[in-house]
Design an enzyme around this catalytic site. Sequence first.
Site, PDB file in Angstrom:
ATOM      1  N   CYS A  27     101.049  61.096  65.066  1.00  0.00           N
ATOM      2  CA  CYS A  27     101.816  60.768  63.478  1.00  0.00           C
ATOM      3  C   CYS A  27     102.491  59.764  63.732  1.00  0.00           C
ATOM      4  CB  CYS A  27     102.440  62.080  63.347  1.00  0.00           C
ATOM      5  SG  CYS A  27     104.055  62.394  64.530  1.00  0.00           S
ATOM      6  N   HIS A 553     109.665  59.426  56.458  1.00  0.00           N
ATOM      7  CA  HIS A 553     108.725  60.478  57.055  1.00  0.00           C
ATOM      8  C   HIS A 553     108.859  61.688  55.802  1.00  0.00           C
ATOM      9  CE1 HIS A 553     106.833  63.629  59.338  1.00  0.00           C
ATOM     10  NE2 HIS A 553     106.520  62.709  60.260  1.00  0.00           N
TER      11      HIS A 553
END
Length: 623
Positions: A27, A553
Site C-alpha cells: 500500500c 491516506h
Amino acid sequence: MADYKQVAEQVLAAVGGKENISSVTHCMTRLRFVLKDQSIPEKNGITKIKGVVGVNIAGGQYQVIIGNSVGSVYREMVALGVQADAQGAGNTVKQKVNPVSAALDFIAGCMTPLFTSIIAGGLIKVLLVIFGPTLLGWMSDTSDTYILMNALGDAPFYFLPILVAFTASKKLGCNSYLSVMVAAVLLYPDVITLLGGDAPTYLFGVIPVTHGSYSSSIIPAVLSTLLLKYVEILIDKITPDWSKNFLKPLLIVIITAPITLCLLAPLGLMIGNVLQLVINAIYGFAPWLAMLLFAGAMPFIVMTGMHWAFVPACLMALADPGFEYMLLPAMLCSNTAQAGATFGVAFRTKDADMRQMAIPAGISALLAGVTEPAMYGVTLRLKKPMVAACIASAIGGIISGIVHLAGYAFATPCLTAIVQFVAPDGGNNFLFACVIFAVVFVLSFLLSFILTPAREAAEDTAETPAAPAVSPAAPAPALGGKTEIEAPIPGEVIPLTAVKDQTFASGVLGEGYAIVPSEGKVYAPFDGVCENLFDTLHAMGLMSDSGVELLIHVGLETVGLNGAPFTAHIKTGDRFQKGDLLLEFDIDAIKAAGCEIQTPIIVTNAEDVGDITIEGNKIVIGG
C-alpha cells in the site's frame, strides 16, 4: 539514496525466503505479505533492518512498514522472484484468524470509538468530586449545576448499552439503528421498573423474563447485536423485494428483541458477573501478588492487545461498585514506568538520534499515557530499559495491592489524568496514587539509566533508523519563516494519536493529524506535484513547491477496496494548484465495506523541513 535492493533482500530473508511467501503486495507505506508460516519472521530482527520502521500483523497479512519508498522496495522484491498478488495491489487475502485475536479485535472495535465520551464523562465526575462537597465544597450536591453536570458525567456510562450496540453494529456491518433500538429497550423507564419489581415478569404470558439492571452493561448489547446481524441476513433472504422497506425491519426487531430480553441480556449479565467474580477472587487471594504480576506484565499485555479483554470488566466495576482496582492502577504503573525508562535512555545515551526519539516518546507516555512510541522505539528495542520498566511497574503494582489503590474514572492513566484516582468519599487514595507515580517514575528512570550503557544505546540505534525511509529525492532544506498547510479534506480534525491504526498513531511515519471527513473530496493544500498516486487510489503522496512531502491516506485498510469508492482527478507526475480537486471518494461505500474513514494527513519529511505544530485545521511548519 537508500539501497532498495539490499532492503528487499534483507526483508525477504527475514520473513523466511520465497518459499514462505504466498504473495506480496504493498500500500502507501507497507509491504503486505501473505505468509505460509507467520511464526518464522522474528519481529525485532526485521525492525533492525535499515529502511524498515515497524511490523504489524492484521487481516491475515504480515505487514512490514517501509514508508514513502515502499514502491521501490516492492519492485526489487518482485525482481527477486517473489510472487506478486495476482489480484493487483491492495487485494486483501482472507486467512483463518485465531479466535482469540478475532475476539480481541471485535472488543477493541466496539470499545475504542467510545473512549472519548467515557473519558470525558469520567473526568467530569472527578471534577465534581474536587469542586463538590467532598473536597473544596464550591458546589452543593443539590444545586442545579451539580445535578446537570452529574447527569452529563453519568450519561456515557448509564447509556453504555446503546453506545456499544451502535459501535458493535458498525463493526459487524448490520443495521445500526435497529441495533440501537433493541438495546434501548433494556433502558426504557417502564422496562427498568418492571424488571426491578418483586413480581415475576412473563412475555406473552408464558416466557419468563429474568429481572436485572442493564444500565452500564456491555455484554448484553454485544450479544443482541450479534444476533441481529444474523437475523437480518436471514430475513433479507426470505422477504420479497416489494416488502423489504417495511416488513424486513419489523421482523428483525420483533425476533431479536424478545430473544434479547428473555435470553441474551440475562446471559450477558451472568457472564459479566462471573468475570467480575473471577477478577475479585484473583485480587482477593493476594492483592500485592496479583498486582505485581499484572502491572509487571502490562507492557506485553498491551502489545498483544489482551488489555482489551479487561476493559468491559473495568467499566462494569466503575458503574458498580463505583471503583476499579486492577486495570487502572496497573496501567498507571506501566505507563509511568515506560515514561521513566525512556527518559532514562534519553539522559544516558550519547546517540543524538536515539535522544531525539526518546524525549518525545517519553513525553507522550508521561502526559498522554500513549506508550507505543516509547515501547517500540526505545525500551523494547534496547531491551534493558524494558526490563527496568517492568521491574519498576511490578514494584508499583505491589504498593498498589498493599494500599488497595482504586481508580474512580475511566481515562488512560498518566500524569495529566491522575485525578481519576480522587475518591468521591475522600481518603488517601489520591495521595497513594501520587506516591506510586513518583516511586515508579524515579525507579524506572534510575534503573534504565544504570542498566543501559551509553555506548550500547548508540550501537543498537546505529542499525535502526529513527524515522521512516523517505523518497529517493534529495531532502528539501528547512523552510524559512512560517508555512501553513490547510486541511485538504472538509471534516473534523483529530489528533494523530486518536487514529485507530498504531502505525499512524505512533507517529512513526511522520507528524500531522487525521480528519474524519464530512465530504468525500480531497483538495490540493498547496501548489505542487503529485509524486505518487497509488493504483487503488486510496492514498497519494504530494510534494509542495517549497519541499514539503505530504501523505494523504483516505480511510484505514481501504487499500483492500481496490479503488472502487474512489475517483481520481490527477495522476502521478501531474502538477496542481492550491484548491484543485484531486480526489473524490464515497464515504458511505467505505463505511459499508467495514473500513474506518479516519484519514491521516502526514508530513513525511518533517526532519528536513523544520519544526511542525498543529493549529486548528492547519499544519504549521516553522514560525
